[in-house]
Design a protein around this motif. Structure first.
Motif, mmCIF file in Angstrom:
data_model
loop_
_atom_site.group_PDB
_atom_site.id
_atom_site.type_symbol
_atom_site.label_atom_id
_atom_site.label_comp_id
_atom_site.label_asym_id
_atom_site.label_seq_id
_atom_site.Cartn_x
_atom_site.Cartn_y
_atom_site.Cartn_z
ATOM 1 N N SER A 20 50.438 -49.229 25.460
ATOM 2 C CA SER A 20 49.349 -48.523 26.399
ATOM 3 C C SER A 20 49.856 -47.297 27.381
ATOM 4 N N LYS A 21 50.924 -47.905 28.087
ATOM 5 C CA LYS A 21 51.328 -47.196 29.251
ATOM 6 C C LYS A 21 52.179 -45.961 28.549
ATOM 7 N N TYR A 22 52.827 -46.150 27.542
ATOM 8 C CA TYR A 22 53.487 -44.821 26.761
ATOM 9 C C TYR A 22 52.519 -44.073 26.299
ATOM 10 N N VAL A 23 51.186 -44.452 25.699
ATOM 11 C CA VAL A 23 50.064 -43.761 25.412
ATOM 12 C C VAL A 23 49.802 -42.825 26.419
ATOM 13 N N LEU A 24 49.514 -43.496 27.539
ATOM 14 C CA LEU A 24 48.942 -42.946 28.763
ATOM 15 C C LEU A 24 49.765 -41.809 29.349
ATOM 16 N N GLY A 25 51.198 -42.167 29.401
ATOM 17 C CA GLY A 25 51.924 -40.959 29.750
ATOM 18 C C GLY A 25 51.924 -39.810 28.774
ATOM 19 N N TRP A 26 51.935 -40.010 27.427
ATOM 20 C CA TRP A 26 51.758 -39.110 26.696
ATOM 21 C C TRP A 26 50.429 -38.220 26.733
ATOM 22 N N LEU A 27 49.628 -38.784 26.702
ATOM 23 C CA LEU A 27 48.179 -38.026 27.103
ATOM 24 C C LEU A 27 48.345 -37.471 28.282
ATOM 25 N N CYS A 28 48.709 -37.722 29.685
ATOM 26 C CA CYS A 28 48.849 -37.136 30.788
ATOM 27 C C CYS A 28 49.839 -35.880 30.551
ATOM 28 N N CYS A 86 53.224 -35.238 35.730
ATOM 29 C CA CYS A 86 51.852 -35.896 35.324
ATOM 30 C C CYS A 86 52.333 -37.158 34.212
ATOM 31 N N SER A 87 53.408 -36.882 33.512
ATOM 32 C CA SER A 87 54.108 -38.028 32.735
ATOM 33 C C SER A 87 54.472 -39.347 33.407
ATOM 34 N N MET A 88 54.770 -39.107 34.860
ATOM 35 C CA MET A 88 54.933 -40.336 35.432
ATOM 36 C C MET A 88 53.845 -41.014 36.036
ATOM 37 N N LEU A 89 52.403 -40.611 35.629
ATOM 38 C CA LEU A 89 51.371 -41.502 36.278
ATOM 39 C C LEU A 89 51.413 -42.876 35.750
ATOM 40 N N PRO A 90 51.930 -42.976 34.676
ATOM 41 C CA PRO A 90 51.771 -44.566 34.204
ATOM 42 C C PRO A 90 52.690 -45.584 35.280
ATOM 43 N N TYR A 91 53.679 -44.995 36.083
ATOM 44 C CA TYR A 91 54.225 -45.696 37.149
ATOM 45 C C TYR A 91 53.246 -46.193 38.020
ATOM 46 N N THR A 92 52.378 -45.123 38.511
ATOM 47 C CA THR A 92 51.200 -45.661 39.404
ATOM 48 C C THR A 92 50.390 -46.710 38.750
ATOM 49 N N ALA A 93 50.057 -46.439 37.671
ATOM 50 C CA ALA A 93 49.256 -47.647 37.038
ATOM 51 C C ALA A 93 49.796 -48.967 37.144
ATOM 52 N N LEU A 94 51.236 -49.053 36.712
ATOM 53 C CA LEU A 94 51.906 -50.165 36.902
ATOM 54 C C LEU A 94 51.857 -50.781 37.945
ATOM 55 N N ALA A 95 52.086 -50.052 39.230
ATOM 56 C CA ALA A 95 52.029 -50.184 40.592
ATOM 57 C C ALA A 95 50.870 -50.978 40.760
#
Length: 261
Positions: A75-83, A42-51
């Motif tokens: 914002s990408k870090y916070v998204l990863g932490w939240l996920c 789940c913490s790797m979901l920011p990679y998908t958002a970046l793509a």
């Protein structure tokens, strides 16, 4: 900041519906491994958002908005932490339900969930800058290359007798082929070793080519190529044969130059 995170959540929402189902399937019945895997995943979901951002040229649109580069990255870090935090909460809730209902399923421990959250934060801190700097596709290749190099260095660094070794060396009652990732074969598993060389190269060149074939007692074999130099330990095939026979290993010498004649 809140709007940036909402944007990523809206983009990922369709994928997250399927993701939640897969997450539950992996988590239930896999014990601590399932818990750790789900949280880190789940913490790797920011990679998908970046793509998605790269595909939609989001960086060009963001440049026209009142967001600083710091806000975009944070914002990408916070998204990863939240996920990762949301996944940890779901895992803990499922574990609690399984324990209360006494269901016959393997569950992890809260400590494993906490450790997986810390691990996911560490993975995010190391990999996300690479993704942002090199783009997602190239960043993944750089990340895999770094992981491979770390594994190689760790694998080679654990052997004390590797320094200055030639084609192979001996350690812990094993023959270790000195390849990129050292290949270790215990003495008792070895049936015989073949050294295939060219006598003409040994006489006329500073370096020579050598093929080493290790045959195990169960019939399996490992064949590797080595470029030999006179400066290494066990520099020449005769030295290698003597060292092998000294340890009770049968050695077969094959001269390719005589075969050609």
């Amino acid at each position: 900041m809140k709007a940036l995170i909402q944007k990523d959540v809206y983009v990922l929402w369709k994928q997250m519906k399927i993701f939640l189902l897969v997450m539950l399937v992996i988590m239930v019945g896999n014990g601590s491994f399932g818990s750790v895997f789900v949280v880190v995943w789940c913490s790797m979901l920011p990679y998908t958002a970046l793509a998605y951002d790269e595909r939609c040229k989001w960086d060009q649109m963001a440049a026209m908005m009142p967001y600083s580069p710091r806000d975009l990255v944070l914002s990408k870090y916070v998204l990863g932490w939240l996920c990762a935090g949301a996944a940890s909460a779901v895992v803990l809730a499922v574990q609690a339900v399984i324990r209360v209902l006494h269901l016959p399923m393997a569950t992890g421990t809260p400590l494993a969930v906490l450790m997986s959250f810390c691990a996911s934060a560490g993975v995010l801190a190391v990999t996300l800058p690479v993704m942002i700097r090199f783009s997602v596709e190239r960043g993944r290749m750089v990340m895999f290359l770094v992981i491979f190099l770390v594994c190689v260095l760790r694998s080679r660094g654990k052997y004390k007798n590797r320094k200055g070794a030639g084609a192979f060396f001996f350690e812990n009652d094993s023959l270790v082929l000195n390849t990129g990732l050292p290949y270790e074969v215990p003495f008792w598993e070895i049936d015989w070793v073949e050294l295939q060389y060219n006598s003409w190269e040994l006489e006329h060149q500073l370096s020579y080519s050598l093929w080493i074939k290790v045959v195990r007692r169960d019939g399996r074999s490992k064949r590797v190529f080595y470029k030999g130099y006179g400066t290494a330990k066990l520099a020449y095939p005769e030295d290698m044969r003597a060292a092998l026979e000294e340890r009770g290993i049968r050695c077969v010498m094959t001269d390719c130059n005589k075969k050609r004649k």
